[in-house]
Write a protein that holds these residues in place. Structure first.
Motif, PDB file in Angstrom:
ATOM      1  N   ALA A  23      62.057  56.092  46.776  1.00 12.30           N
ATOM      2  CA  ALA A  23      62.038  57.236  45.865  1.00 12.30           C
ATOM      3  C   ALA A  23      62.409  58.490  46.645  1.00 12.30           C
ATOM      4  N   ILE A  24      63.237  59.337  46.040  1.00 10.80           N
ATOM      5  CA  ILE A  24      63.656  60.587  46.683  1.00 10.80           C
ATOM      6  C   ILE A  24      63.249  61.739  45.774  1.00 10.80           C
ATOM      7  N   TYR A  25      62.468  62.655  46.324  1.00 11.42           N
ATOM      8  CA  TYR A  25      61.922  63.781  45.551  1.00 11.42           C
ATOM      9  C   TYR A  25      62.150  65.020  46.410  1.00 11.42           C
ATOM     10  N   LEU A  26      63.335  65.595  46.287  1.00 12.67           N
ATOM     11  CA  LEU A  26      63.760  66.652  47.200  1.00 12.67           C
ATOM     12  C   LEU A  26      64.380  67.816  46.440  1.00 12.67           C
ATOM     13  N   PRO A  27      64.373  68.995  47.049  1.00 10.23           N
ATOM     14  CA  PRO A  27      65.115  70.104  46.447  1.00 10.23           C
ATOM     15  C   PRO A  27      66.615  69.925  46.707  1.00 10.23           C
ATOM     16  N   MET A  28      67.439  70.871  46.238  1.00 12.16           N
ATOM     17  CA  MET A  28      68.895  70.786  46.444  1.00 12.16           C
ATOM     18  C   MET A  28      69.251  71.275  47.843  1.00 12.16           C
ATOM     19  N   ILE A  29      68.988  70.424  48.813  1.00  9.85           N
ATOM     20  CA  ILE A  29      69.319  70.741  50.206  1.00  9.85           C
ATOM     21  C   ILE A  29      70.146  69.563  50.740  1.00  9.85           C
ATOM     22  N   PRO A  30      70.900  69.751  51.809  1.00 13.70           N
ATOM     23  CA  PRO A  30      71.765  68.660  52.294  1.00 13.70           C
ATOM     24  C   PRO A  30      71.009  67.359  52.547  1.00 13.70           C
ATOM     25  N   GLU A  31      69.735  67.464  52.906  1.00 17.27           N
ATOM     26  CA  GLU A  31      68.956  66.245  53.164  1.00 17.27           C
ATOM     27  C   GLU A  31      68.895  65.335  51.937  1.00 17.27           C
ATOM     28  N   ALA A  32      69.039  65.905  50.744  1.00 18.69           N
ATOM     29  CA  ALA A  32      69.025  65.062  49.537  1.00 18.69           C
ATOM     30  C   ALA A  32      70.231  64.118  49.574  1.00 18.69           C
TER      31      ALA A  32
ATOM     32  N   GLY B 175      63.079  67.257  41.173  1.00 19.68           N
ATOM     33  CA  GLY B 175      61.967  68.018  41.752  1.00 19.68           C
ATOM     34  C   GLY B 175      61.143  68.773  40.720  1.00 19.68           C
ATOM     35  N   GLY B 176      61.673  68.953  39.519  1.00 17.82           N
ATOM     36  CA  GLY B 176      60.933  69.656  38.473  1.00 17.82           C
ATOM     37  C   GLY B 176      60.000  68.751  37.697  1.00 17.82           C
ATOM     38  N   PHE B 177      60.032  67.446  37.996  1.00 15.09           N
ATOM     39  CA  PHE B 177      59.101  66.556  37.302  1.00 15.09           C
ATOM     40  C   PHE B 177      57.718  66.627  37.943  1.00 15.09           C
ATOM     41  N   SER B 178      56.707  66.379  37.125  1.00 16.70           N
ATOM     42  CA  SER B 178      55.322  66.475  37.558  1.00 16.70           C
ATOM     43  C   SER B 178      54.912  65.286  38.413  1.00 16.70           C
ATOM     44  N   ALA B 179      53.729  65.401  39.029  1.00 17.27           N
ATOM     45  CA  ALA B 179      53.163  64.311  39.829  1.00 17.27           C
ATOM     46  C   ALA B 179      53.018  63.045  38.985  1.00 17.27           C
ATOM     47  N   ASP B 180      52.605  63.203  37.725  1.00 19.65           N
ATOM     48  CA  ASP B 180      52.431  62.031  36.859  1.00 19.65           C
ATOM     49  C   ASP B 180      53.751  61.309  36.615  1.00 19.65           C
ATOM     50  N   SER B 181      54.803  62.103  36.327  1.00 15.75           N
ATOM     51  CA  SER B 181      56.120  61.504  36.089  1.00 15.75           C
ATOM     52  C   SER B 181      56.614  60.804  37.349  1.00 15.75           C
ATOM     53  N   LEU B 182      56.402  61.461  38.483  1.00 19.32           N
ATOM     54  CA  LEU B 182      56.819  60.874  39.762  1.00 19.32           C
ATOM     55  C   LEU B 182      56.088  59.559  39.996  1.00 19.32           C
ATOM     56  N   SER B 183      54.786  59.597  39.776  1.00 14.95           N
ATOM     57  CA  SER B 183      53.955  58.430  40.000  1.00 14.95           C
ATOM     58  C   SER B 183      54.408  57.237  39.153  1.00 14.95           C
ATOM     59  N   SER B 184      54.698  57.480  37.881  1.00 17.84           N
ATOM     60  CA  SER B 184      55.076  56.343  37.030  1.00 17.84           C
ATOM     61  C   SER B 184      56.443  55.794  37.420  1.00 17.84           C
ATOM     62  N   ARG B 185      57.337  56.668  37.891  1.00 16.09           N
ATOM     63  CA  ARG B 185      58.656  56.192  38.339  1.00 16.09           C
ATOM     64  C   ARG B 185      58.540  55.404  39.645  1.00 16.09           C
ATOM     65  N   ILE B 186      57.714  55.887  40.567  1.00 18.52           N
ATOM     66  CA  ILE B 186      57.510  55.158  41.834  1.00 18.52           C
ATOM     67  C   ILE B 186      56.935  53.785  41.535  1.00 18.52           C
ATOM     68  N   ASP B 187      55.976  53.768  40.636  1.00 16.62           N
ATOM     69  CA  ASP B 187      55.290  52.524  40.326  1.00 16.62           C
ATOM     70  C   ASP B 187      56.208  51.525  39.618  1.00 16.62           C
ATOM     71  N   ASP B 188      56.982  52.020  38.657  1.00 16.13           N
ATOM     72  CA  ASP B 188      57.879  51.127  37.918  1.00 16.13           C
ATOM     73  C   ASP B 188      58.878  50.450  38.858  1.00 16.13           C
TER      74      ASP B 188
END
Ligand code: WT7
Length: 657
Positions: A139-148, A167-180
């Protein structure tokens, strides 16, 4: 009715802009591309694929025997990252700038193809040392920087599968995507700069992984961007900067099968659960590269290309991280928001880097329009020669403004229709070939076959509106929904036998140009971002105040559509909920927490009833009438026809921020 009216007005659009002979002469795309593709569609795609480097050349173009699961170029092997990086360096273009990065605070970085290749090799070595193998999800959760881009390319390089979460998604949204996706690793940053301040990201990752929420995750790689204090979990968290500094910059790219998965990208559908759209390697890169070259008329040795999309969306995948790099383009990457420090920021960037190709969304164009032409007029935008639009229909007024004020009255505008699922542009003019019409996406690209059907599946001709379908498989098509092949078949392939149903309404005009009319399902389009009514409804009803909720997308001058929610309060909570303003604030904050700030309803209306059919289905059409302040349409199928009178006397609590 009024919507039909608007469409008819649009179709009376009579302004036409033929390409200049100068542009046409030097254009990458020539008119014969259409005939070439039509006479031998698969041969045409095979030729496009041959522009990539194949470690093992393919001999088969398409296997559609197990439709709708396509295989493209499937006996071939390639490495996506090698195609985006190493081969340009080997061809002698290592000194060409790949990325001009502009941070929001004004810091800049210039990264050549040679440097980017080295960074990606180091990152690939770090991932391998951390135990990431081909097929693992990251999972990649980064701002718009070259590292992305570096992270995406490194994951691709070792054959792992990335799932970028905006990066604008919440912790809950992130969590469900990581888990899925059962991700093993999360790559994030301390934070990024937005609206003039450091905005933290790492805390959302900590929250997403808290307790035993995502047991699949073994490590978190943390990029330093803002130098904010971050919570550090020993044994789990790894410092990206330190790890890369120690890593070897030698890494030989291995070949993977053309159908090896490249990434998953979650997008909203008609249910409460986002779908993980799966893309694979050879076909995806072929079409991303082909469209980027032809639709934007890319001359990689001269052009400075800038796509303003975030890597969290498909546009940022195909037209920031993959297409431009596959083509050896020089691109600008900007971290922040358009209004920071003021509304001239984008135009100052165009002037500073001499941007020649700009790709953005109608919602941004309308915001600039609102701020006034005098702002862009303060900058030298004369380098611009191609303009692109994506994400929603562009209204002719915004189109004309874009051409005149940003394009100097001459730059062709390509209005590009496509979706997360299609992976790359499908319908668009070709600059230098197509005579442009403001507001129309015009024609399917060479190699793409689209039709418009009525509800019964009959093909409609010129002058008729219906449902847009794609009738032939295409290289960058989605290969499925992660972990749910039934939903894949059901969502896209069951409405019409053997055809891909896009979910959009469309009309052919009398000259055979295509006009997109918006979604025909319960999916909204807010600022070019896809949101699901069901997902927001389920967030709303998870708040203790709410007994029932119905969400609609109402027309909005700037954002295209805006989220409007109708809620019935729980009887026991009416007192606690207090006045409408309090309810509105509490619920908007709740949705931001559950999904992300982009999903916050613009307006929340507290109502006593919701309009339902006798079978209990909410009649959103009527709610849309209320939300858009129109006379209410036909109510005869309502179970209780007096409901709409009650709702029209609703308590509206609006809020704008
Ligand atoms: C939906 C796909 C494609 C990347 C951004 C959005 C709408 C997209 C256009 C356009 C009219 C458009 C459609 C489509 N859409 N581009 N040029 N004209 N509508 O990707 O989130 O997958 O959304 O966006 O409704 O189905 P997405």
């Amino acid at each position: 009715m009024s919507a039909d009216h608007e469409i008819d007005n649009l179709l009376h659009e009579e302004r036409h802009f033929a390409p200049s002979s100068e542009f046409a002469q030097n254009a990458i795309a020539q008119a014969n591309l259409y005939e070439e593709a039509a006479s031998d569609r698969l041969g045409f795609w095979a030729d496009q694929a041959k522009r990539l480097h194949w470690h093992k050349p393919f001999t088969k173009t398409l296997d559609w025997s197990n439709a709708p699961f396509a295989k493209w170029f499937h006996d071939g092997e390639l490495n996506v990252s090698y195609n985006c990086l190493d081969r340009h360096v080997e061809a002698g273009n290592g000194d060409r700038v790949a990325i001009f990065f502009e941070g929001e605070p004004g810091d800049t970085r210039e990264i050549t193809y040679a440097e980017l290749t080295r960074e990606v090799k180091k990152a690939a070595n770090v991932l391998t040392q951390m135990g990431i193998k081909a097929g693992d999800r990251v999972a990649i959760y980064l701002p718009m920087i070259p590292e992305a881009v570096i992270a995406m390319q490194a994951v691709a390089r070792i054959g792992a599968i990335h799932s970028v979460v905006f990066g604008g998604f919440s912790a809950d949204s992130l969590s469900s995507r990581i888990d899925d996706a059962q991700a093993k690793l999360v790559i994030t940053a301390d934070g990024g700069y937005r609206k003039g301040k450091a905005s933290a990201l790492k805390p959302a990752v900590d929250e997403a992984l808290a307790g035993d929420k995502c047991p699949s995750v073994q490590n978190v790689l943390v990029v330093k961007r803002t130098n904010q204090d971050v919570n550090w979990v020993e044994g789990r968290d790894v410092d990206w900067n330190m790890a890369l500094a120690e890593a070897s910059d030698e890494h030989e790219a291995q070949a993977f099968n053309a159908e090896h998965p490249l990434f998953i990208l979650y997008t909203s559908g008609t249910t409460g659960k986002p779908k993980g759209i799966l893309h694979t390697s050879g076909g995806y890169l072929t079409q991303a590269s082909y469209t980027h070259r032809n639709v934007f008329d890319l001359h990689p040795e001269n052009d400075i290309y800038w796509c303003t999309a975030d890597v969290g969306w498909i546009t940022g995948h195909s037209y920031v991280a993959y297409g431009p790099l596959a083509n050896g383009a020089t691109q600008v990457m900007y971290e922040g928001t358009p209004e920071t420090p003021d509304w001239g920021r984008w135009w100052s960037i165009v002037q500073k880097y001499g941007v020649t190709i700009l790709y953005t969304a109608p919602t941004a164009i309308r915001s600039f329009m609102k701020m006034g032409s005098s702002i862009p007029a303060q900058y030298n935008l004369s380098t611009i020669r191609v303009l692109g639009s994506v994400g929603e229909p562009i209204n002719p007024e915004a189109w004309m403004w874009y051409r005149k004020v940003i394009g100097g009255g001459k730059a062709p505008i390509v209005d590009t229709w496509w979706q997360t699922e299609t992976g790359a542009i499908m319908v668009s003019p070709l600059p230098g070939v197509t005579t442009l019409k403001p507001g129309s996406a015009q024609v399917p690209l060479p190699g793409i076959s689209a039709k418009i059907l009525d509800d019964d599946g009959n093909e409609l001709g010129r002058g008729h509106a219906g449902l847009l379908v794609l009738t032939e498989p295409w290289p960058s098509m989605l290969r499925g929904i992660w972990g749910d092949s039934e939903r894949f078949k059901e969502t896209y392939w069951s409405r019409f036998e053997g055809m891909y149903f896009a979910g959009d309404g469309a009309k052919w005009d009398e000259e055979g140009d295509l006009w997109l009319l918006g979604r025909v399902d319960d999916v909204m389009n807010v600022s070019g971002h896809r949101l699901s009514t069901a997902e927001i409804e389920s967030a709303l009803v998870s708040h203790p105040y709410v007994a029932e909720a119905a969400v609609v997308g109402a027309k909005d001058e700037t954002t295209g559509q805006a989220v409007v929610a109708f809620v019935i309060l729980r009887q026991s909570q009416v007192e606690a909920a207090g006045d409408a303003d309090h309810v509105s604030k509490a619920l908007r904050d709740h949705v931001a927490k559950e999904i992300g700030p982009i999903a916050k309803p613009r307006t929340i209306m507290v109502v006593a009833e919701l309009p339902k059919t006798r079978s209990g289905k909410i009649m959103r059409r009527l709610l849309r009438d209320v939300a858009e302040d129109r006379p209410i349409g036909d109510v005869t199928t309502l179970a209780d026809t007096s409901v709409m009178d009650i709702i029209s006397g609703k308590v509206a609590a609006g809020a704008n921020d």
